[in-house]
Motif scaffolding. Structure first.
Motif, short mmCIF file in Angstrom:
data_model
loop_
_atom_site.label_atom_id
_atom_site.label_comp_id
_atom_site.label_asym_id
_atom_site.label_seq_id
_atom_site.Cartn_x
_atom_site.Cartn_y
_atom_site.Cartn_z
N THR A 75 35.82 -15.74 -59.69
CA THR A 75 36.94 -15.06 -58.98
C THR A 75 37.95 -15.59 -59.70
N ASP A 76 38.69 -14.76 -59.66
CA ASP A 76 40.75 -14.65 -60.37
C ASP A 76 41.42 -13.34 -60.06
N SER A 77 43.14 -13.62 -59.83
CA SER A 77 43.57 -12.16 -59.71
C SER A 77 44.66 -12.70 -61.12
N LEU A 78 45.19 -11.14 -61.14
CA LEU A 78 46.34 -10.67 -62.01
C LEU A 78 47.33 -9.47 -61.25
N ALA A 79 48.57 -9.93 -62.00
CA ALA A 79 50.02 -9.08 -61.16
C ALA A 79 50.02 -7.82 -62.07
N ILE A 80 50.09 -6.95 -61.46
CA ILE A 80 49.91 -5.64 -62.43
C ILE A 80 50.81 -4.17 -61.83
N PRO A 81 51.48 -3.68 -62.59
CA PRO A 81 52.68 -2.62 -61.86
C PRO A 81 52.52 -2.22 -61.25
N ALA A 82 53.39 -2.20 -60.82
CA ALA A 82 53.21 -1.32 -58.79
C ALA A 82 52.73 0.52 -58.88
N GLN A 83 53.01 1.16 -60.32
CA GLN A 83 52.78 2.40 -60.62
C GLN A 83 51.22 2.28 -61.27
N GLY A 84 50.62 0.81 -61.41
CA GLY A 84 49.47 0.64 -61.89
C GLY A 84 48.81 0.97 -62.96
N CYS A 85 47.28 0.89 -63.26
CA CYS A 85 47.48 0.71 -65.19
C CYS A 85 45.86 1.50 -65.47
N SER A 86 45.50 0.95 -66.46
CA SER A 86 43.93 0.98 -65.95
C SER A 86 43.18 -0.28 -66.49
N VAL A 87 41.85 -0.17 -66.53
CA VAL A 87 40.63 -0.95 -66.77
C VAL A 87 40.97 -1.66 -67.90
N ARG A 88 41.29 -0.65 -68.99
CA ARG A 88 41.33 -1.31 -70.75
C ARG A 88 42.38 -2.14 -70.50
N ASP A 89 43.54 -1.85 -69.74
CA ASP A 89 45.15 -2.19 -69.38
C ASP A 89 44.69 -3.60 -68.72
N VAL A 90 44.15 -4.15 -67.62
CA VAL A 90 43.59 -5.10 -67.11
C VAL A 90 42.47 -6.01 -67.98
N MET A 91 41.64 -5.62 -68.34
CA MET A 91 41.45 -6.01 -69.62
C MET A 91 41.55 -6.69 -70.55
N GLN A 92 42.35 -6.39 -71.27
CA GLN A 92 43.23 -6.54 -72.31
C GLN A 92 44.48 -7.74 -72.18
N ALA A 93 44.97 -7.37 -70.90
CA ALA A 93 46.15 -8.70 -69.56
C ALA A 93 45.56 -9.67 -69.64
N LEU A 94 44.01 -9.97 -69.92
CA LEU A 94 42.90 -10.89 -68.98
C LEU A 94 42.49 -12.09 -70.60
N GLY A 95 42.05 -11.30 -71.25
CA GLY A 95 42.05 -11.41 -72.24
C GLY A 95 43.08 -11.84 -73.43
N GLN A 96 44.21 -12.00 -72.60
CA GLN A 96 45.01 -12.34 -73.20
C GLN A 96 45.80 -13.47 -73.34
N ARG A 97 45.82 -13.63 -72.17
CA ARG A 97 46.17 -14.81 -70.80
C ARG A 97 45.19 -15.88 -71.13
N ASP A 98 43.51 -15.54 -71.23
CA ASP A 98 42.18 -16.48 -71.53
C ASP A 98 41.64 -16.31 -72.53
N ALA A 99 41.39 -17.16 -73.51
CA ALA A 99 40.98 -17.43 -74.78
C ALA A 99 39.65 -16.93 -74.53
N ALA A 100 38.99 -17.61 -73.31
CA ALA A 100 37.46 -16.82 -73.61
C ALA A 100 37.62 -15.96 -73.15
N LEU A 101 37.87 -15.47 -72.00
CA LEU A 101 38.17 -13.92 -72.01
C LEU A 101 38.44 -12.54 -72.84
N GLY A 102 38.81 -13.73 -74.30
CA GLY A 102 39.00 -12.68 -74.88
C GLY A 102 38.39 -12.27 -75.47
#
Length: 90
Positions: free
Chosen positions: A18-45
């Protein structure tokens, strides 16, 4: 905030389910979540590299609130995203 779940070999490679991620109140896309997770964690990147984002054979799959989702599908605060390898059968 969204909840992230990892399944199968993704969970094994990351060493967590499991993990958690803060996203904008207006939401975002799956692609945005994947990119944010990838930037935060090299293994996910490495796992969520450009080849994984489009939906296609071999790409990591995603579900939002237990419904299959594509890279441009919306994600809202409070959603649950699950990432898993392609499912095969026979």
């Amino acid at each position: 905030m969204v909840t992230i779940l990892y399944f199968a070999w993704l969970r094994d490679r990351l060493g967590r389910s499991t993990d958690s991620l803060a996203i904008p109140a207006q939401g975002c896309s799956v692609r945005d979540v994947m990119q944010a997770l990838g930037q935060r964690d090299a293994a996910l990147g490495a796992l969520f590299g450009p080849a994984s984002v489009p939906s296609g054979a071999g790409a990591i799959r995603c579900a939002v609130n237990q419904e299959f989702a594509g890279p441009d599908d919306p994600v809202r605060p409070g959603d649950e995203l699950a990432f898993f390898p392609p499912v095969t059968g026979g």
